[in-house]
Design an enzyme around this catalytic site. Structure first.
Site, PDB file in Angstrom:
ATOM      1  CG  HIS A 155      -2.044  -1.009   1.093  1.00  0.00           C
ATOM      2  ND1 HIS A 155      -3.314  -0.684   0.722  1.00  0.00           N
ATOM      3  CD2 HIS A 155      -2.042  -2.352   1.244  1.00  0.00           C
ATOM      4  CE1 HIS A 155      -4.068  -1.767   0.668  1.00  0.00           C
ATOM      5  NE2 HIS A 155      -3.309  -2.802   0.997  1.00  0.00           N
ATOM      6  CG  ASP A 363       0.159   9.365   0.556  1.00  0.00           C
ATOM      7  OD1 ASP A 363       0.083   8.202   0.976  1.00  0.00           O
ATOM      8  OD2 ASP A 363      -0.545  10.303   0.995  1.00  0.00           O
TER       9      ASP A 363
HETATM   10  P1  ADQ Z   1      -2.918   6.298   4.755  1.00  0.00           P
HETATM   11  O1  ADQ Z   1      -1.498   6.748   4.857  1.00  0.00           O
HETATM   12  O2  ADQ Z   1      -3.622   6.193   6.041  1.00  0.00           O
HETATM   13  O3  ADQ Z   1      -3.070   4.926   3.933  1.00  0.00           O
HETATM   14  P2  ADQ Z   1      -4.914   7.557   2.883  1.00  0.00           P
HETATM   15  O4  ADQ Z   1      -4.825   6.783   1.616  1.00  0.00           O
HETATM   16  O5  ADQ Z   1      -5.124   8.993   2.672  1.00  0.00           O
HETATM   17  O6  ADQ Z   1      -3.628   7.420   3.803  1.00  0.00           O
HETATM   18  O7  ADQ Z   1      -6.137   6.993   3.720  1.00  0.00           O
HETATM   19  C1  ADQ Z   1      -6.524   7.581   4.904  1.00  0.00           C
HETATM   20  C2  ADQ Z   1      -7.962   7.213   5.257  1.00  0.00           C
HETATM   21  O8  ADQ Z   1      -8.204   7.638   6.596  1.00  0.00           O
HETATM   22  C3  ADQ Z   1      -8.984   7.910   4.384  1.00  0.00           C
HETATM   23  O9  ADQ Z   1     -10.075   7.052   4.185  1.00  0.00           O
HETATM   24  C4  ADQ Z   1      -9.399   9.135   5.228  1.00  0.00           C
HETATM   25  O10 ADQ Z   1     -10.740   9.522   5.053  1.00  0.00           O
HETATM   26  C5  ADQ Z   1      -9.205   8.639   6.628  1.00  0.00           C
HETATM   27  N1  ADQ Z   1      -8.734   9.748   7.480  1.00  0.00           N
HETATM   28  C6  ADQ Z   1      -7.544  10.354   7.441  1.00  0.00           C
HETATM   29  N2  ADQ Z   1      -7.463  11.323   8.372  1.00  0.00           N
HETATM   30  C7  ADQ Z   1      -8.635  11.338   9.020  1.00  0.00           C
HETATM   31  C8  ADQ Z   1      -9.162  12.114  10.080  1.00  0.00           C
HETATM   32  N3  ADQ Z   1      -8.479  13.092  10.686  1.00  0.00           N
HETATM   33  N4  ADQ Z   1     -10.425  11.841  10.488  1.00  0.00           N
HETATM   34  C9  ADQ Z   1     -11.127  10.856   9.888  1.00  0.00           C
HETATM   35  N5  ADQ Z   1     -10.680  10.098   8.890  1.00  0.00           N
HETATM   36  C10 ADQ Z   1      -9.451  10.316   8.452  1.00  0.00           C
HETATM   37  C11 ADQ Z   1      -2.140   3.981   3.345  1.00  0.00           C
HETATM   38  C12 ADQ Z   1      -1.108   4.578   2.394  1.00  0.00           C
HETATM   39  C13 ADQ Z   1      -1.797   5.368   1.300  1.00  0.00           C
HETATM   40  C14 ADQ Z   1      -2.795   4.480   0.569  1.00  0.00           C
HETATM   41  C15 ADQ Z   1      -3.709   3.751   1.540  1.00  0.00           C
HETATM   42  C16 ADQ Z   1      -4.574   2.709   0.851  1.00  0.00           C
HETATM   43  O11 ADQ Z   1      -0.192   5.407   3.108  1.00  0.00           O
HETATM   44  O12 ADQ Z   1      -0.865   5.905   0.385  1.00  0.00           O
HETATM   45  O13 ADQ Z   1      -3.599   5.269  -0.293  1.00  0.00           O
HETATM   46  O14 ADQ Z   1      -2.954   3.088   2.541  1.00  0.00           O
HETATM   47  O15 ADQ Z   1      -3.816   1.836   0.079  1.00  0.00           O
END
Ligand code: ADQ
Length: 468
Positions: A155, A363
């Site tokens: 991921h 990311d």
């Molecule tokens: P993350 O690094 O956690 O995931 P991301 O892909 O943006 O990053 O997913 C975060 C999730 O958490 C989203 O669904 C978002 O809505 C939720 N979220 C984030 N901050 C929040 C907050 N303050 N309150 C509520 N909800 C929040 C890892 C990898 C990414 C990759 C994903 C999936 O780092 O690059 O896209 O896995 O593969």
């Protein structure tokens, strides 16, 4: 039909509403044929109870979890996964604890997972392992005699060869990856880095396409950019919690334009750089003073690690200084919140924002970018400012792409986004929405699993142990 077995560090009950998009999608993958989801329970074991397997039924899905000892949690999860692999894979060698000896715990926990999982496996199961915590799992399963088809999906980003090579166990990690039938990456850049590493550092022989012969066996890899469940997210956007959030915030910020950032508080997400770029926007375009607000929500993450507490202090000091320099009695430039927003309320915030700032330094994909697009009103959509260093930038070409290290460039792109005329916002949003709909999480899962089923069988010889 063969049963699907999903293995990830954490397991989510797919019936619970708090489960995020990925959990829902993986749960959906398991439901039609019934399946097994295996991982860490999230709990620390009582002394002497570490090897217990907890099994519960969630509809057609069996959830099986194990607890970890405090030592293993510290070494496997905090130490090797998040103190070595996470920083290096996000290009932050300076933050990696490379010689702390965590690899022993990392391997021990993967062995524990393999032993426990093996007792639940059927000969024709298809196993899909997720993320950097579990790179050695296939190798450990093979060592126990498991011959099932096993795939892996990373991921997070795959670093360039010379960065990966800084990890003392780099070659072992790559050998471990080669024990899978299929290694999936988020972006073409990640896939390229993997191919380059195994050719340049391991002497793999290219077999055409994304196939190589390495460590005496065939290896296959592919790019499978993860999506979101667009329909589920659009549904959440029109549900009462999100609508209530939208109305309340619209009232609070009446007459203001909102720039929004939402992420875990992580050094990969580029938060200090973003706040500095916003400060430049206010300095260079003072018409925004009193009328434009940055809402920054950063959920607590990995707080036991020093690099995360340092980041929190840095961010709080930057936002404090900015609010002190520019704030007025009735206006605060940055609303910073160090907490989670309930998933059901989040779409209301996305809809309120004129501009989403998704500006990570690196990311894997970034799902917030896709959630923001899904939540917009097509008649009056907001603008996505997206880092070119997010995996999503390979797909979301109609976003405004920025280099987050370039503070001037980012602040000018913020200005461009704030001034973008309606017809251009609509045009860009429509193309972005079409893209995320055609490449949603169900597409991702189907494409990956089809590719896994199509891989050819091979003799998967076992690899030696890591050093360090
Ligand atoms: P993350 O690094 O956690 O995931 P991301 O892909 O943006 O990053 O997913 C975060 C999730 O958490 C989203 O669904 C978002 O809505 C939720 N979220 C984030 N901050 C929040 C907050 N303050 N309150 C509520 N909800 C929040 C890892 C990898 C990414 C990759 C994903 C999936 O780092 O690059 O896209 O896995 O593969």
């Amino acid at each position: 039909m063969a049963r699907l077995v999903i293995v990830s560090n954490r397991v989510a009950d797919p019936r619970k509403p708090s489960a995020g998009g990925l959990a829902v999608a993986l749960g959906d993958a398991l439901k039609p044929r019934g399946g097994l989801w295996f991982g860490w329970s999230g709990h620390i074991a009582e002394p002497g109870q570490a090897d217990q397997l907890h099994v519960q039924q969630a509809g057609p899905v069996t959830l099986a979890t194990v607890d970890l000892t405090q030592d293993d949690h510290d070494g496997y999860y905090l130490g090797y996964s998040n103190g070595v692999l996470w920083p290096v894979f996000h290009y932050r060698l300076d933050l990696a604890d490379l010689d702390a000896g965590y690899v022993g715990s990392y391997r021990r926990v993967n062995q524990l997972f393999a032993r426990q999982l093996q007792t639940l496996l059927r000969p024709d199961d298809i196993i899909w392992v997720h993320d950097y915590h579990l790179i050695p799992l296939a190798l450990e399963l093979r060592a126990l005699g498991c011959a099932q088809r096993i795939g892996f999906f990373l991921h997070i980003p795959m670093p360039p060869p010379l960065l990966l090579a800084a990890i003392p166990q780099a070659e072992w990690l790559v050998r471990c990856l080669c024990a899978y039938h299929l290694v999936g990456f988020q972006s073409q850049a990640d896939l390229l880095h993997f191919g380059r590493y195994i050719v340049a550092e391991v002497g793999a022989q290219p077999l055409g396409g994304q196939r190589w012969r390495a460590f005496g066996r065939r290896v296959e890899a592919g790019c499978f950019p993860i999506g979101i469940d667009v329909d589920e997210f659009a549904g959440l956007t029109h549900a009462p919690e999100a609508c209530e959030m939208y109305e309340r915030m619209r009232h609070t910020y009446a007459g203001h334009r909102i720039l929004l950032g939402v992420e875990r508080l992580d050094y990969s997400k580029g938060l200090p750089q973003r706040v500095k770029a916003f400060a430049k926007l206010l300095r260079n375009h003072p018409e925004h003073i009193g009328s434009t607000t940055l809402i920054q929500i950063a959920s607590p993450s990995r707080e036991a690690l020093g690099s995360y507490t340092d980041l929190r202090q840095q961010l709080e000091s930057l936002t404090g200084a900015l609010n002190g320099d520019y704030g007025e009695l009735d206006w605060v430039p940055v609303r910073y919140m160090h907490r989670n927003v309930a998933r059901r309320r989040l779409p209301g915030l996305y809809r309120l924002a004129r501009v989403a700032l998704v500006t990570p330094l690196r990311d894997g994909m970034n799902l917030v970018a896709k959630e923001f697009i899904a939540a917009q009103d097509p008649a009056d959509p907001g603008v996505l400012v997206l880092s070119r260093f997010a995996g999503a930038a390979e797909q979301l070409k109609e976003a405004l792409l920025v280099n987050p290290y370039d503070t001037d460039g980012t602040s000018e792109t913020m200005q461009q986004a704030l001034q973008m005329p309606l017809h251009e916002r609509q045009r860009r949003h429509q193309l972005l929405l079409e893209h995320i709909r055609a490449h949603d999480v169900h597409w991702w899962r189907r494409t990956y699993l089809d590719a896994l089923m199509a891989t050819q069988e091979d003799d998967r010889a076992l690899a030696p142990s890591p050093k360090g």
